[in-house]
Design a protein around this motif. Structure first.
Motif, PDB file in Angstrom:
ATOM      1  N   TYR A   1      26.281  39.541  32.035  1.00  0.00           N
ATOM      2  CA  TYR A   1      25.906  38.133  32.122  1.00  0.00           C
ATOM      3  C   TYR A   1      27.006  37.244  31.546  1.00  0.00           C
ATOM      4  O   TYR A   1      27.281  36.160  32.066  1.00  0.00           O
ATOM      5  CB  TYR A   1      24.574  37.891  31.412  1.00  0.00           C
ATOM      6  CG  TYR A   1      23.418  38.600  32.072  1.00  0.00           C
ATOM      7  CD1 TYR A   1      22.895  38.132  33.279  1.00  0.00           C
ATOM      8  CD2 TYR A   1      22.859  39.746  31.521  1.00  0.00           C
ATOM      9  CE1 TYR A   1      21.856  38.781  33.910  1.00  0.00           C
ATOM     10  CE2 TYR A   1      21.816  40.414  32.143  1.00  0.00           C
ATOM     11  CZ  TYR A   1      21.314  39.922  33.333  1.00  0.00           C
ATOM     12  OH  TYR A   1      20.288  40.572  33.958  1.00  0.00           O
ATOM     13  N   SER A   2      27.640  37.699  30.466  1.00  0.00           N
ATOM     14  CA  SER A   2      28.762  36.941  29.911  1.00  0.00           C
ATOM     15  C   SER A   2      29.899  36.867  30.917  1.00  0.00           C
ATOM     16  O   SER A   2      30.532  35.818  31.101  1.00  0.00           O
ATOM     17  CB  SER A   2      29.257  37.591  28.612  1.00  0.00           C
ATOM     18  OG  SER A   2      28.280  37.515  27.616  1.00  0.00           O
ATOM     19  N   TRP A   3      30.171  37.999  31.576  1.00  0.00           N
ATOM     20  CA  TRP A   3      31.245  38.008  32.577  1.00  0.00           C
ATOM     21  C   TRP A   3      30.911  37.101  33.754  1.00  0.00           C
ATOM     22  O   TRP A   3      31.764  36.353  34.238  1.00  0.00           O
ATOM     23  CB  TRP A   3      31.491  39.437  33.073  1.00  0.00           C
ATOM     24  CG  TRP A   3      32.582  39.470  34.103  1.00  0.00           C
ATOM     25  CD1 TRP A   3      33.930  39.364  33.887  1.00  0.00           C
ATOM     26  CD2 TRP A   3      32.409  39.558  35.523  1.00  0.00           C
ATOM     27  NE1 TRP A   3      34.607  39.404  35.081  1.00  0.00           N
ATOM     28  CE2 TRP A   3      33.699  39.518  36.103  1.00  0.00           C
ATOM     29  CE3 TRP A   3      31.309  39.678  36.358  1.00  0.00           C
ATOM     30  CZ2 TRP A   3      33.902  39.600  37.475  1.00  0.00           C
ATOM     31  CZ3 TRP A   3      31.511  39.751  37.726  1.00  0.00           C
ATOM     32  CH2 TRP A   3      32.801  39.710  38.278  1.00  0.00           C
ATOM     33  N   LEU A   4      29.664  37.147  34.207  1.00  0.00           N
ATOM     34  CA  LEU A   4      29.259  36.299  35.333  1.00  0.00           C
ATOM     35  C   LEU A   4      29.444  34.816  34.995  1.00  0.00           C
ATOM     36  O   LEU A   4      29.955  34.046  35.803  1.00  0.00           O
ATOM     37  CB  LEU A   4      27.798  36.575  35.697  1.00  0.00           C
ATOM     38  CG  LEU A   4      27.531  37.793  36.573  1.00  0.00           C
ATOM     39  CD1 LEU A   4      26.042  38.098  36.605  1.00  0.00           C
ATOM     40  CD2 LEU A   4      28.067  37.562  37.978  1.00  0.00           C
ATOM     41  N   PHE A   5      29.024  34.426  33.797  1.00  0.00           N
ATOM     42  CA  PHE A   5      29.176  33.027  33.379  1.00  0.00           C
ATOM     43  C   PHE A   5      30.649  32.637  33.345  1.00  0.00           C
ATOM     44  O   PHE A   5      31.060  31.609  33.882  1.00  0.00           O
ATOM     45  CB  PHE A   5      28.542  32.821  32.011  1.00  0.00           C
ATOM     46  CG  PHE A   5      28.836  31.479  31.409  1.00  0.00           C
ATOM     47  CD1 PHE A   5      28.172  30.337  31.844  1.00  0.00           C
ATOM     48  CD2 PHE A   5      29.811  31.330  30.429  1.00  0.00           C
ATOM     49  CE1 PHE A   5      28.460  29.095  31.306  1.00  0.00           C
ATOM     50  CE2 PHE A   5      30.100  30.104  29.880  1.00  0.00           C
ATOM     51  CZ  PHE A   5      29.430  28.977  30.322  1.00  0.00           C
ATOM     52  N   SER A   6      31.451  33.462  32.707  1.00  0.00           N
ATOM     53  CA  SER A   6      32.873  33.165  32.555  1.00  0.00           C
ATOM     54  C   SER A   6      33.572  33.118  33.909  1.00  0.00           C
ATOM     55  O   SER A   6      34.378  32.220  34.178  1.00  0.00           O
ATOM     56  CB  SER A   6      33.523  34.216  31.659  1.00  0.00           C
ATOM     57  OG  SER A   6      34.916  34.012  31.561  1.00  0.00           O
TER      58      SER A   6
ATOM     59  N   MET B   1      28.457  38.964  43.681  1.00  0.00           N
ATOM     60  CA  MET B   1      28.000  37.597  43.429  1.00  0.00           C
ATOM     61  C   MET B   1      29.184  36.661  43.176  1.00  0.00           C
ATOM     62  O   MET B   1      29.259  35.558  43.735  1.00  0.00           O
ATOM     63  CB  MET B   1      27.052  37.588  42.226  1.00  0.00           C
ATOM     64  CG  MET B   1      26.251  36.309  42.047  1.00  0.00           C
ATOM     65  SD  MET B   1      25.163  36.407  40.589  1.00  0.00           S
ATOM     66  CE  MET B   1      24.165  37.833  41.021  1.00  0.00           C
ATOM     67  N   VAL B   2      30.118  37.101  42.348  1.00  0.00           N
ATOM     68  CA  VAL B   2      31.294  36.273  42.050  1.00  0.00           C
ATOM     69  C   VAL B   2      32.168  36.127  43.287  1.00  0.00           C
ATOM     70  O   VAL B   2      32.670  35.030  43.586  1.00  0.00           O
ATOM     71  CB  VAL B   2      32.102  36.886  40.882  1.00  0.00           C
ATOM     72  CG1 VAL B   2      33.427  36.148  40.702  1.00  0.00           C
ATOM     73  CG2 VAL B   2      31.290  36.819  39.593  1.00  0.00           C
ATOM     74  N   ASN B   3      32.333  37.196  44.032  1.00  0.00           N
ATOM     75  CA  ASN B   3      33.169  37.132  45.234  1.00  0.00           C
ATOM     76  C   ASN B   3      32.560  36.209  46.285  1.00  0.00           C
ATOM     77  O   ASN B   3      33.275  35.443  46.960  1.00  0.00           O
ATOM     78  CB  ASN B   3      33.351  38.532  45.814  1.00  0.00           C
ATOM     79  CG  ASN B   3      34.551  38.628  46.742  1.00  0.00           C
ATOM     80  OD1 ASN B   3      35.643  38.177  46.404  1.00  0.00           O
ATOM     81  ND2 ASN B   3      34.352  39.211  47.909  1.00  0.00           N
TER      82      ASN B   3
ATOM     83  N   THR C   1      25.494  50.675  36.717  1.00  0.00           N
ATOM     84  CA  THR C   1      24.406  49.813  37.168  1.00  0.00           C
ATOM     85  C   THR C   1      24.739  48.329  37.025  1.00  0.00           C
ATOM     86  O   THR C   1      25.101  47.865  35.945  1.00  0.00           O
ATOM     87  CB  THR C   1      23.125  50.117  36.360  1.00  0.00           C
ATOM     88  OG1 THR C   1      22.808  51.501  36.497  1.00  0.00           O
ATOM     89  CG2 THR C   1      21.965  49.268  36.845  1.00  0.00           C
ATOM     90  N   GLY C   2      24.635  47.604  38.119  1.00  0.00           N
ATOM     91  CA  GLY C   2      24.795  46.153  38.103  1.00  0.00           C
ATOM     92  C   GLY C   2      26.203  45.656  38.331  1.00  0.00           C
ATOM     93  O   GLY C   2      26.394  44.472  38.652  1.00  0.00           O
ATOM     94  N   VAL C   3      27.204  46.518  38.174  1.00  0.00           N
ATOM     95  CA  VAL C   3      28.592  46.049  38.274  1.00  0.00           C
ATOM     96  C   VAL C   3      28.922  45.599  39.693  1.00  0.00           C
ATOM     97  O   VAL C   3      29.494  44.519  39.905  1.00  0.00           O
ATOM     98  CB  VAL C   3      29.576  47.151  37.805  1.00  0.00           C
ATOM     99  CG1 VAL C   3      31.020  46.720  38.069  1.00  0.00           C
ATOM    100  CG2 VAL C   3      29.380  47.432  36.324  1.00  0.00           C
TER     101      VAL C   3
END
Length: 218
Positions: A191-196, A141-143, A133-135
């Motif tokens: 969320y940590s991964w998205l920020f980073s 989003m990052v791409n 879920t969410g991955v």
């Protein structure tokens, strides 16, 4: 267990995956004084070897990868396809694979899991962005942000979409069919991964003071 090392300058997902792996092995081999033979499948990063070398374990590390040996990798290196090797079952005490299964084409994923599990005598650890879920939404989003900044998709994320992220259910079925005892768990916060990931892209586009960037990650 805390390490002052270059690996701490990785993003939180990069550091934590290696930190968790080393911690698991230290628990499993607690009190062990013998050298542990470790095969890192798809291990083109030097950071796992770095953290293993700083652990309490005696490690003999070999890396197996289809790519040529990178200059910054000091461990023994085998350039080969993990699914096409004639090494015997249990050839290594430990087999580790991180961030590789998602880059294996769909038809080859089950065989890759079987190969890693077969080569491990004691422990096989596999880490990847599984299709949970969410991955997919986070990676999209990052791409999309990468496309806005650089007008193209991020190459390894594009490959995630093309080859599909591995399924927990499919991976578990392979292990069950082999009679392998297993456990599975998550290790990172999206969320940590998205920020980073966003910070890394902004740094690549407009530049951020390198010391500040490393300090944030550490």
């Amino acid at each position: 267990m805390a390490y002052e090392s270059d690996a701490l300058s990785l993003g939180p997902d990069g550091y934590s995956r290696f930190f968790v792996i080393v911690g698991l092995l230290e628990q499993f081999y607690k009190g062990n004084t013998k050298t542990i033979r470790v095969l890192d499948v798809g291990g083109c990063s030097p950071f796992l070897g770095e953290l293993l070398s700083k652990s309490s374990l005696k490690i003999d590390l070999t890396i197996l990868d289809i790519l040529p040996k990178p200059d910054d990798v000091k461990a023994k290196y085998i350039q080969a396809d993990a699914t096409k090797n004639d090494m015997p079952d249990g050839a290594y005490d430990v087999v580790i694979s991180t961030d590789t299964l998602e880059h294996v084409p769909p038809k080859g994923k089950d065989e890759f899991v079987r190969a890693c599990a077969r080569l491990a005598k004691d422990v096989c650890i596999m880490a990847a962005p599984f299709d949970t879920t969410g991955v997919h939404e986070a990676e999209t989003m990052v791409n999309d942000f990468n496309k806005k900044l650089f007008s193209v998709g991020q190459d390894w994320l594009e490959e995630h979409f093309e080859f599909k992220k591995p399924s927990v259910q499919a991976t578990v079925k392979v292990l069950e069919d082999m009679g392998v005892t297993y456990t599975h768990f998550g290790t990172n916060n999206l969320y940590s991964w998205l920020f980073s990931a966003h910070m890394n892209l902004i740094e690549a586009k407009i530049g951020i003071d390198a010391k500040k960037s490393r300090a944030i990650k550490r």
